[in-house]
Scaffold this active site. Structure first.
Site, short mmCIF file in Angstrom:
data_model
loop_
_atom_site.label_atom_id
_atom_site.label_comp_id
_atom_site.label_asym_id
_atom_site.label_seq_id
_atom_site.Cartn_x
_atom_site.Cartn_y
_atom_site.Cartn_z
N ASP A 212 0.82 -1.14 0.02
CA ASP A 212 -0.09 0.15 -0.01
C ASP A 212 0.89 1.32 0.07
O ASP A 212 0.44 2.27 -0.57
CB ASP A 212 -1.02 0.03 1.23
CG ASP A 212 -2.25 -1.01 1.22
OD1 ASP A 212 -2.15 -1.48 0.05
OD2 ASP A 212 -2.71 -1.39 2.16
N HIS A 323 24.61 -2.73 -12.57
CA HIS A 323 24.31 -3.48 -11.74
C HIS A 323 22.63 -4.15 -11.41
O HIS A 323 22.31 -5.10 -11.49
CB HIS A 323 24.81 -3.27 -10.21
CG HIS A 323 24.59 -3.98 -9.09
ND1 HIS A 323 24.61 -5.32 -9.05
CD2 HIS A 323 23.85 -3.39 -7.98
CE1 HIS A 323 24.08 -5.68 -7.87
NE2 HIS A 323 23.82 -4.83 -7.25
#
Length: 469
Positions: A212, A323
């Site tokens: 949420d 990365h």
């Protein structure tokens, strides 16, 4: 009613999850949030029954359940009351064997766990490209049976508890080493690692409140939810219902801050770009967390609302070897559908070790309190081969992924941040957002600034197992 591991959007307040949370260790479904942590790597020295008795008592007194962790988190949010010690306990395959239990009972998902990190480093299947174990730090070269984790916001209280636990262990085990971790934060309060970049921003989420919060933050281009099966498996050594554990990958990763900074400066010079952008092309985010795929300067903070297929399909903004792109393609994997790609995520709970230099002079001199800094990498998952090893082998340390597989003769290079030695050079876009896929790329071998110093595969069992061992 038994919990279904296919469940997502878990609401801890619902009664059907209470037993699971009481039996599950903390720090798996959600980070425990403590600043300081000690990790005791242990080799048992007493007989199985004596060791079992110690584990039972330690679990009853010190191991924190997910239920207790979430209750303390709620008290902190509602009343500002900080929680106390968080304790955890995990066993290696050799540790289960020392207790007289068969690691074979873990079934197919336990294959990597049974073999251990040292053997998997040289497995034809795994090929993690790790340095050989005889180059690891001494405490990691032999058998490790257990990992005892202690965490607290108070460094003094943690030190006292670690001394107490270490004294108690003397009767049944050898403490091979104690790794101390300390959470680092930037000026905004975001967690960072020693290179200075926001860390642990994008994680699989399992709890309704966390999902949420992401929606309220406007995250709609990327779905961070995950089924419980991504991180939990049935504990094979207890018959009690809703008793789950998780496979834990623990790796000590040394970070060479001085040479990393010099490498970023060299890359910036070669690209005729500023150092902030050069570093963002390495990591995939600027130091404040701004995704480089969204813009070529910082200021957005650690937002999570992006994916690569729509924003950056050819890697002109965030290179394929950056990365965070190597480790999580966010729906742009050319070989897997979305569901398969998402099944290869891991739940990261790492913490930095060592004292980070605070002045430019100490950085340039490489001066730290103990001469070394790095990350105590920790990742929970339901299957080490499918998750950690797949990411490490197929994406991170595969110089041919994804471009050579799609366009023969053109390789991507290793993950520029954590790829292990030997390394393959990467192709860097000379102009952010405008370089072609094949042309106008700089071939430059950046990396080898993160080195494995040791580690092991563990399983964090259910409390119902530990308390009744």
């Amino acid at each position: 009613m038994a919990v279904d591991l296919r469940d997502t959007y878990i609401d801890p307040a619902r009664s059907e999850y209470r037993k699971m949370l009481e039996n599950l260790q903390s720090n798996i479904l959600k980070p425990h949030g403590r600043k300081e942590s000690d990790h005791l790597l242990v080799r048992f020295a007493a007989g199985p029954e004596t060791v079992r008795a110690w584990i039972r008592e330690f679990a009853r007194r010190e191991v924190t359940s997910a239920r207790k962790q979430l209750d303390e988190t709620g008290n902190y949010h509602d009343h500002g009351t900080r929680g106390g010690l968080v304790g955890g306990f995990a066993l290696s395959a050799a540790g289960y064997g020392a207790l007289g239990l068969l690691p074979e009972d873990f079934g197919g998902s336990g294959q990597s766990f049974r073999e251990g990190m040292k053997r998997r480093a040289f497995s034809v299947i795994a090929r993690n490209r790790d340095p050989p174990s005889n180059e690891w730090e001494g405490p990691y070269q032999g058998d490790i049976h257990a990992l005892v984790s202690l965490s607290h916001d108070s460094a003094d209280e943690l030190a006292a508890k670690t001394r107490e636990v270490s004294e108690g262990l003397r009767a049944i085990a050898e403490v091979l080493t104690i790794e101390r971790g300390t959470v680092l934060r930037n000026a905004r309060g975001d967690p960072i690692e020693h290179f200075g970049y926001v860390d642990s921003r994008s994680q699989p989420l399992f709890l309704q409140a966390d999902l949420d919060a992401e929606k309220e933050a406007g995250v709609d281009a990327w779905d961070p939810s995950a089924p419980l099966a991504l991180v939990l498996v049935d504990d094979p050594f207890t018959s009690e219902e809703d008793s789950f554990g998780s496979f834990l990958v623990f790796r000590k990763l040394q970070q060479d801050v001085v040479n990393f900074n010099a490498g970023v400066k060299d890359l910036a010079t070669r690209l005729a770009a500023d150092e902030a952008l050069a570093g963002a092309l390495v990591v995939g985010r600027f130091k404040d967390g701004t995704p480089v795929t969204l813009r070529p300067w910082d200021g957005l903070g650690p937002v999570n609302n992006f994916e690569y297929r729509a924003h950056d399909g050819v890697g002109n903004r965030c290179p394929f070897h950056a990365h965070i792109r190597k480790a999580n393609q966010r729906g742009a994997n050319p070989f897997l559908n979305s569901e398969e790609e998402r099944s290869h995520r891991i739940v990261r709970r790492g913490v930095p070790y060592g004292v980070r230099p605070t002045t430019s002079s100490s950085v340039s001199a490489g001066a730290t309190a103990n001469g070394e800094v790095g990350l105590l990498f920790q990742a929970f998952q339901g299957d080490i081969a499918r998750q950690f090893e797949f990411i490490q082998r197929t994406w991170v340390d595969n110089p041919n992924f994804p471009e050579l597989l799609l366009f023969p003769g053109l390789n991507t290079g290793d993950d520029a941040l954590i790829g292990q030695h030997p390394r393959a050079a990467q192709k860097w876009p000379r102009t952010w957002g405008r370089s072609g896929r094949f042309l106008d790329r700089l071939r430059f071998n950046f990396g080898d600034y993160v080195r494995l110093r040791g580690g092991e595969y563990f399983f964090a069992p259910s409390l119902s197992f530990l308390k009744n061992l």
